[in-house]
Scaffold this motif. Structure first.
Motif, PDB file in Angstrom:
ATOM      1  N   LEU A 117       0.833  -1.206   0.000  1.00 45.96           N
ATOM      2  CA  LEU A 117       0.000   0.000   0.000  1.00 45.96           C
ATOM      3  C   LEU A 117       0.870   1.259   0.000  1.00 45.96           C
ATOM      4  O   LEU A 117       0.615   2.204  -0.747  1.00 45.96           O
ATOM      5  CB  LEU A 117      -0.931  -0.016   1.213  1.00 45.96           C
ATOM      6  CG  LEU A 117      -2.004   1.062   1.268  1.00 45.96           C
ATOM      7  CD1 LEU A 117      -2.988   0.910   0.119  1.00 45.96           C
ATOM      8  CD2 LEU A 117      -2.740   0.997   2.601  1.00 45.96           C
ATOM      9  N   ASN A 118       1.895   1.259   0.827  1.00 43.13           N
ATOM     10  CA  ASN A 118       2.809   2.407   0.905  1.00 43.13           C
ATOM     11  C   ASN A 118       3.467   2.659  -0.454  1.00 43.13           C
ATOM     12  O   ASN A 118       3.502   3.794  -0.948  1.00 43.13           O
ATOM     13  CB  ASN A 118       3.866   2.163   1.981  1.00 43.13           C
ATOM     14  CG  ASN A 118       4.603   3.422   2.364  1.00 43.13           C
ATOM     15  OD1 ASN A 118       4.070   4.287   3.024  1.00 43.13           O
ATOM     16  ND2 ASN A 118       5.856   3.521   1.946  1.00 43.13           N
ATOM     17  N   TRP A 119       3.976   1.591  -1.089  1.00 47.11           N
ATOM     18  CA  TRP A 119       4.649   1.729  -2.371  1.00 47.11           C
ATOM     19  C   TRP A 119       3.663   2.083  -3.489  1.00 47.11           C
ATOM     20  O   TRP A 119       4.001   2.834  -4.405  1.00 47.11           O
ATOM     21  CB  TRP A 119       5.440   0.471  -2.719  1.00 47.11           C
ATOM     22  CG  TRP A 119       6.645   0.335  -1.848  1.00 47.11           C
ATOM     23  CD1 TRP A 119       6.833  -0.558  -0.826  1.00 47.11           C
ATOM     24  CD2 TRP A 119       7.830   1.135  -1.878  1.00 47.11           C
ATOM     25  NE1 TRP A 119       8.053  -0.350  -0.230  1.00 47.11           N
ATOM     26  CE2 TRP A 119       8.690   0.683  -0.859  1.00 47.11           C
ATOM     27  CE3 TRP A 119       8.250   2.207  -2.669  1.00 47.11           C
ATOM     28  CZ2 TRP A 119       9.936   1.250  -0.612  1.00 47.11           C
ATOM     29  CZ3 TRP A 119       9.496   2.775  -2.420  1.00 47.11           C
ATOM     30  CH2 TRP A 119      10.319   2.299  -1.404  1.00 47.11           C
ATOM     31  N   ALA A 120       2.447   1.567  -3.392  1.00 49.86           N
ATOM     32  CA  ALA A 120       1.435   1.898  -4.404  1.00 49.86           C
ATOM     33  C   ALA A 120       1.124   3.395  -4.373  1.00 49.86           C
ATOM     34  O   ALA A 120       1.049   4.038  -5.430  1.00 49.86           O
ATOM     35  CB  ALA A 120       0.167   1.078  -4.177  1.00 49.86           C
ATOM     36  N   TRP A 121       0.956   3.947  -3.177  1.00 55.00           N
ATOM     37  CA  TRP A 121       0.666   5.379  -3.077  1.00 55.00           C
ATOM     38  C   TRP A 121       1.862   6.225  -3.508  1.00 55.00           C
ATOM     39  O   TRP A 121       1.692   7.247  -4.178  1.00 55.00           O
ATOM     40  CB  TRP A 121       0.210   5.753  -1.661  1.00 55.00           C
ATOM     41  CG  TRP A 121      -1.250   5.530  -1.499  1.00 55.00           C
ATOM     42  CD1 TRP A 121      -1.872   4.464  -0.918  1.00 55.00           C
ATOM     43  CD2 TRP A 121      -2.295   6.386  -1.976  1.00 55.00           C
ATOM     44  NE1 TRP A 121      -3.230   4.602  -1.004  1.00 55.00           N
ATOM     45  CE2 TRP A 121      -3.523   5.774  -1.648  1.00 55.00           C
ATOM     46  CE3 TRP A 121      -2.317   7.595  -2.656  1.00 55.00           C
ATOM     47  CZ2 TRP A 121      -4.754   6.336  -1.957  1.00 55.00           C
ATOM     48  CZ3 TRP A 121      -3.543   8.168  -2.971  1.00 55.00           C
ATOM     49  CH2 TRP A 121      -4.744   7.545  -2.625  1.00 55.00           C
ATOM     50  N   VAL A 128      -8.260   5.589  -5.296  1.00 53.76           N
ATOM     51  CA  VAL A 128      -8.786   5.291  -3.956  1.00 53.76           C
ATOM     52  C   VAL A 128      -9.761   4.120  -4.020  1.00 53.76           C
ATOM     53  O   VAL A 128      -9.714   3.209  -3.181  1.00 53.76           O
ATOM     54  CB  VAL A 128      -9.447   6.540  -3.331  1.00 53.76           C
ATOM     55  CG1 VAL A 128     -10.266   6.179  -2.107  1.00 53.76           C
ATOM     56  CG2 VAL A 128      -8.387   7.579  -2.973  1.00 53.76           C
ATOM     57  N   LEU A 129     -10.648   4.117  -5.012  1.00 54.27           N
ATOM     58  CA  LEU A 129     -11.592   3.007  -5.165  1.00 54.27           C
ATOM     59  C   LEU A 129     -10.859   1.694  -5.433  1.00 54.27           C
ATOM     60  O   LEU A 129     -11.194   0.653  -4.848  1.00 54.27           O
ATOM     61  CB  LEU A 129     -12.595   3.295  -6.280  1.00 54.27           C
ATOM     62  CG  LEU A 129     -13.621   4.386  -5.987  1.00 54.27           C
ATOM     63  CD1 LEU A 129     -14.431   4.708  -7.241  1.00 54.27           C
ATOM     64  CD2 LEU A 129     -14.531   3.990  -4.841  1.00 54.27           C
ATOM     65  N   ALA A 130      -9.871   1.735  -6.309  1.00 58.59           N
ATOM     66  CA  ALA A 130      -9.086   0.534  -6.594  1.00 58.59           C
ATOM     67  C   ALA A 130      -8.379   0.049  -5.327  1.00 58.59           C
ATOM     68  O   ALA A 130      -8.355  -1.160  -5.043  1.00 58.59           O
ATOM     69  CB  ALA A 130      -8.070   0.814  -7.706  1.00 58.59           C
ATOM     70  N   GLN A 131      -7.833   0.983  -4.559  1.00 63.10           N
ATOM     71  CA  GLN A 131      -7.178   0.606  -3.298  1.00 63.10           C
ATOM     72  C   GLN A 131      -8.184   0.004  -2.324  1.00 63.10           C
ATOM     73  O   GLN A 131      -7.868  -0.925  -1.594  1.00 63.10           O
ATOM     74  CB  GLN A 131      -6.503   1.827  -2.665  1.00 63.10           C
ATOM     75  CG  GLN A 131      -5.287   2.314  -3.393  1.00 63.10           C
ATOM     76  CD  GLN A 131      -4.196   1.276  -3.414  1.00 63.10           C
ATOM     77  OE1 GLN A 131      -3.682   0.884  -2.378  1.00 63.10           O
ATOM     78  NE2 GLN A 131      -3.837   0.827  -4.600  1.00 63.10           N
ATOM     79  N   GLY A 132      -9.388   0.552  -2.302  1.00 62.68           N
ATOM     80  CA  GLY A 132     -10.433   0.015  -1.432  1.00 62.68           C
ATOM     81  C   GLY A 132     -10.751  -1.429  -1.760  1.00 62.68           C
ATOM     82  O   GLY A 132     -10.850  -2.280  -0.865  1.00 62.68           O
ATOM     83  N   GLY A 157      -7.594  -8.064   0.567  1.00 60.46           N
ATOM     84  CA  GLY A 157      -6.565  -8.449   1.535  1.00 60.46           C
ATOM     85  C   GLY A 157      -7.126  -8.769   2.889  1.00 60.46           C
ATOM     86  O   GLY A 157      -6.667  -9.681   3.573  1.00 60.46           O
ATOM     87  N   VAL A 158      -8.135  -8.037   3.278  1.00 56.69           N
ATOM     88  CA  VAL A 158      -8.766  -8.277   4.570  1.00 56.69           C
ATOM     89  C   VAL A 158      -9.522  -9.600   4.534  1.00 56.69           C
ATOM     90  O   VAL A 158      -9.454 -10.398   5.461  1.00 56.69           O
ATOM     91  CB  VAL A 158      -9.715  -7.115   4.956  1.00 56.69           C
ATOM     92  CG1 VAL A 158     -10.567  -7.467   6.165  1.00 56.69           C
ATOM     93  CG2 VAL A 158      -8.918  -5.854   5.222  1.00 56.69           C
ATOM     94  N   GLU A 159     -10.209  -9.881   3.413  1.00 54.34           N
ATOM     95  CA  GLU A 159     -10.963 -11.128   3.284  1.00 54.34           C
ATOM     96  C   GLU A 159     -10.058 -12.344   3.339  1.00 54.34           C
ATOM     97  O   GLU A 159     -10.415 -13.363   3.897  1.00 54.34           O
ATOM     98  CB  GLU A 159     -11.760 -11.135   1.975  1.00 54.34           C
ATOM     99  CG  GLU A 159     -12.932 -10.175   1.993  1.00 54.34           C
ATOM    100  CD  GLU A 159     -13.594 -10.050   0.633  1.00 54.34           C
ATOM    101  OE1 GLU A 159     -13.133 -10.691  -0.341  1.00 54.34           O
ATOM    102  OE2 GLU A 159     -14.559  -9.288   0.538  1.00 54.34           O
ATOM    103  N   THR A 160      -8.846 -12.241   2.769  1.00 54.96           N
ATOM    104  CA  THR A 160      -7.939 -13.385   2.773  1.00 54.96           C
ATOM    105  C   THR A 160      -7.364 -13.646   4.157  1.00 54.96           C
ATOM    106  O   THR A 160      -6.832 -14.708   4.404  1.00 54.96           O
ATOM    107  CB  THR A 160      -6.791 -13.194   1.765  1.00 54.96           C
ATOM    108  OG1 THR A 160      -6.054 -12.029   2.113  1.00 54.96           O
ATOM    109  CG2 THR A 160      -7.317 -13.079   0.348  1.00 54.96           C
ATOM    110  N   GLN A 161      -7.467 -12.700   5.061  1.00 59.22           N
ATOM    111  CA  GLN A 161      -6.952 -12.870   6.421  1.00 59.22           C
ATOM    112  C   GLN A 161      -7.932 -13.606   7.322  1.00 59.22           C
ATOM    113  O   GLN A 161      -7.566 -14.049   8.383  1.00 59.22           O
ATOM    114  CB  GLN A 161      -6.613 -11.504   7.033  1.00 59.22           C
ATOM    115  CG  GLN A 161      -5.412 -10.850   6.380  1.00 59.22           C
ATOM    116  CD  GLN A 161      -4.192 -11.707   6.505  1.00 59.22           C
ATOM    117  OE1 GLN A 161      -3.776 -12.074   7.596  1.00 59.22           O
ATOM    118  NE2 GLN A 161      -3.591 -12.061   5.374  1.00 59.22           N
TER     119      GLN A 161
END
Length: 177
Positions: free
Chosen positions: A119-123, A162-166, A172-176
Motif C-alpha cells: 500500500l505504501n509503495w502503491a501510493w 482510492v476506489l481501486a485501493q479500497g 486483503g482483509v478477506e484473505t486474512q
C-alpha cells in the motif's frame, strides 16, 4: 464537510480562472489557502503537517507566478506537491524505517505487514505518476486544458485510485479471515 473545506482553494481557483485569468486564479488560490490555515488556527483546530507543506508550496509557487507573471510556476505546483508526497512515503520507509501509510491508516484498518508495504509503495508510485502526468499536461496542452486537468482530471484519477485501493484492501482483509 472536511472534504469540501480541503478542496475550497482549488474550486475557487477554477471559478476565478473561468471568470478572469490564471493570475487572478492563482492569487485566489493563495489567499484561500492562507485563509484556511488562519480559520483553523482561530477555531483551535489542529493543522496537519501536510497542510503546512501544501500552504508553503502554494505560497512559493503562486507567489512566483504573480511576481514574475509566469504561469509556469503555478503549473509546477502540483508536481512539486506530488513529489513531496511520494518522497515522504519513500523516505519514511527507506530512511526512517516507517511505513507512513500504516501510521496514517493503521487505526482504521488491520492489514498484514506485507499488505501495508504494498500500500505504501502503491501510493508513492501513484503520486510519482501524478507528478509526471501534471507536467505532461502542463507542457503538452493549453493552460485551459491544464486547469481542467488540475481540477477534474486529478480529482477523477485520485478517486479511481482510492476506489481501486479500497477493493484491493478489502480483498486483503478477506484473505486474512
Amino acid at each position: 464537510m472536511k472534504l469540501l473545506f480541503d478542496f475550497l482553494p482549488i474550486l475557487l481557483f477554477f471559478v476565478a480562472f473561468k471568470a478572469f485569468d490564471i493570475y487572478i486564479a492563482t492569487a485566489t488560490a493563495v489567499l484561500a489557502s492562507i485563509a484556511q490555515i488562519v480559520w483553523l488556527r482561530i477555531r483551535g483546530r489542529p493543522i496537519e503537517p501536510l497542510q503546512w507543506i501544501s500552504l508553503a508550496i502554494i505560497v512559493v509557487f503562486g507567489g512566483l507566478t504573480l511576481i514574475l507573471r509566469d504561469e509556469t510556476f503555478i503549473k509546477w505546483k502540483p508536481t512539486v506537491l506530488y513529489l513531496v508526497f511520494a518522497g515522504t512515503l519513500i523516505g519514511g520507509r527507506l530512511l526512517a524505517g516507517r511505513n507512513l501509510m500504516q501510521a496514517l491508516m493503521g487505526g482504521q484498518i488491520e492489514l498484514p505487514a506485507a499488505r501495508w508495504e504494498q500500500l505504501n509503495w502503491a501510493w508513492a508510485g501513484f503520486f510519482a505518476c501524478m507528478a509526471v502526468a501534471n507536467l505532461a499536461v502542463a507542457y503538452g496542452f493549453s493552460t485551459e486544458t491544464w486547469v481542467q486537468f488540475k481540477v477534474f482530471g486529478t480529482l477523477g484519477l485520485t478517486l479511481l485510485f482510492v476506489l481501486a485501493q479500497g477493493f484491493w484492501i478489502t480483498r486483503g482483509v478477506e484473505t486474512q479471515e
